[in-house]
Design an enzyme around this catalytic site. Structure first.
Site, PDB file in Angstrom:
ATOM      1  CG  ASP A  31      -1.992   0.943   1.036  1.00  0.00           C
ATOM      2  OD1 ASP A  31      -1.935   2.050   0.951  1.00  0.00           O
ATOM      3  OD2 ASP A  31      -3.423   0.424   1.149  1.00  0.00           O
ATOM      4  CE1 TYR A 145     -12.723   3.927  -8.035  1.00  0.00           C
ATOM      5  CE2 TYR A 145     -15.028   4.087  -8.655  1.00  0.00           C
ATOM      6  CZ  TYR A 145     -14.011   3.245  -7.856  1.00  0.00           C
ATOM      7  OH  TYR A 145     -14.202   2.289  -6.908  1.00  0.00           O
TER       8      TYR A 145
END
Ligand code: NAD
Ligand code: UDP
Length: 307
Positions: A31, A145
């Protein structure tokens, strides 16, 4: 199993990492902390089978040893965040998906790409089945997105067809619960924080737009069942119980016992009008359906934010 999870410091990723550890698996989390938090991982960070690497998955990924599963959950996911970081959003859906697929190919691992109901855009078909091809504006404010996820699905299916990668593509509908950020911008954490602070709840437009909200525990179970199924093509995962945003605001005021009122703000451009999953495919192929009622999930989430 030895499992790589990208986006494991985020909301869904951290819950899925914790679940996999409880099932006895080894979890390696990647991450870059763009929207993830340390606190999301605090319940399992020191688990002997958990490893964390701060890494941007749009860059080359190197992992020692074998992997059974590669789960690509990393993405900016809140409309507020992807509006602020449109290029990072496109990169993680495009380059990040390509890199993680390359890793899955090299390790001969099963692969999951976390897709979204946003591939349907502002749907003209209701509820939305997987066969519906969607209504996305490729140059609109949400396109960074929506198109990154549509590309992500395309590259995942291409690796499946060309290289035989054993793929899973959950189309995740609005999911909520503990570990969402208080500044996440998505509607449930926003309304709960406003209600707990005694501030007015900011309903966009007249609040007649709808969403269907799934509690995180149901989503984790759906993802797990999907991974253990044989379905390579997209499957809708979400709760078909549909509410208007105004009803949601009133419910949250009621459940928190707050004295907050409601103010109306302009509806963001191209905000989808209605959204509700058709989950027939998940019911048939995974024997899965959500069990947690909206109110019960909201109560758990309110307790989390109150703490
Ligand atoms: P989140 O923002 O809480 O978590 C996403 C995580 O990905 C964060 O920890 C972030 O730091 C990480 N990340 C982003 N870009 C990265 C990069 N380039 N490299 C490494 N890490 C990166 O979001 P979430 O709600 O947990 O969403 C998880 C996944 O599920 C996302 O792919 C999202 O698109 C998808 N999804 C979520 C929902 C929902 O309602 N929560 C709905 C549809 C789809
Ligand atoms: N919304 C709202 N007030 C807020 C935040 C969101 O009325 O303070 C609305 C938003 O315009 C949308 C719905 O709530 O109609 C769900 O928004 P969210 O950002 O949670 O997710 P989306 O489903 O739009 O991706």
């Amino acid at each position: 199993m030895r499992i790589l999870v990208t986006g494991g410091a985020g909301f869904i990723g951290s819950h899925f990492c914790e679940f996999l550890l409880e099932e006895g698996h080894e979890v390696i989390c990647l991450d870059n902390m763009v929207s993830g938090t340390d606190s999301n991982m605090e319940d399992f960070f020191y688990h002997e089978d958990f490893t964390f690497h701060e890494h941007d998955v749009t860059e080359y990924i190197h992992v020692h040893g074998y992997l059974d599963w590669v789960l690509h959950l990393a993405s900016l996911a809140s409309p507020v965040f992807y509006r602020d970081y449109p290029i990072k959003t496109l990169k993680v859906g495009a380059l990040g998906t390509h890199k993680t697929l390359g890793l899955a190919k090299a390790k001969d691992a099963k692969y999951l790409f976390a897709s979204t109901s946003e591939v349907y855009g502002d749907p003209e078909v209701h509820p939305q089945p997987e066969e519906y091809r969607g209504n996305v504006n490729p140059v609109g404010p949400r396109s960074c997105y929506d198109e990154s996820k549509r590309y992500g699905e395309a590259v995942t299916m291409s690796y499946h067809r060309k290289h035989g990668i054993d793929t899973r593509i959950p189309r995740i509908f609005n999911t909520f619960g503990t570990r969402m950020r208080d500044d996440d911008g998505r509607v449930i954490p926003t309304f709960i924080v406003q209600a707990l602070n005694g501030d007015d709840l900011t309903v966009h437009g007249d609040g007649s737009q709808t969403r269907s909200f799934c509690y995180i525990d149901d989503m984790v179970e759906g993802l797990w069942k999907l991974m253990n199924s044989e379905v390579n093509e997209p499957v809708n995962l979400g709760n078909p119980e549909e509410v208007t945003i105004l009803e949601l605001a009133e419910k949250i005021i009621d459940l928190t016992g707050s004295g907050s009122g409601i103010t109306h703000e302009p509806l963001p451009e191209e905000d989808p009008e209605r959204r509700k999953p058709d989950i027939s495919k998940a019911k048939e192929t995974l024997e899965w359906k959500p069990e947690i009622e909206l109110e019960d999930g909201l109560e758990k989430t309110i307790r989390f934010f109150a703490k």
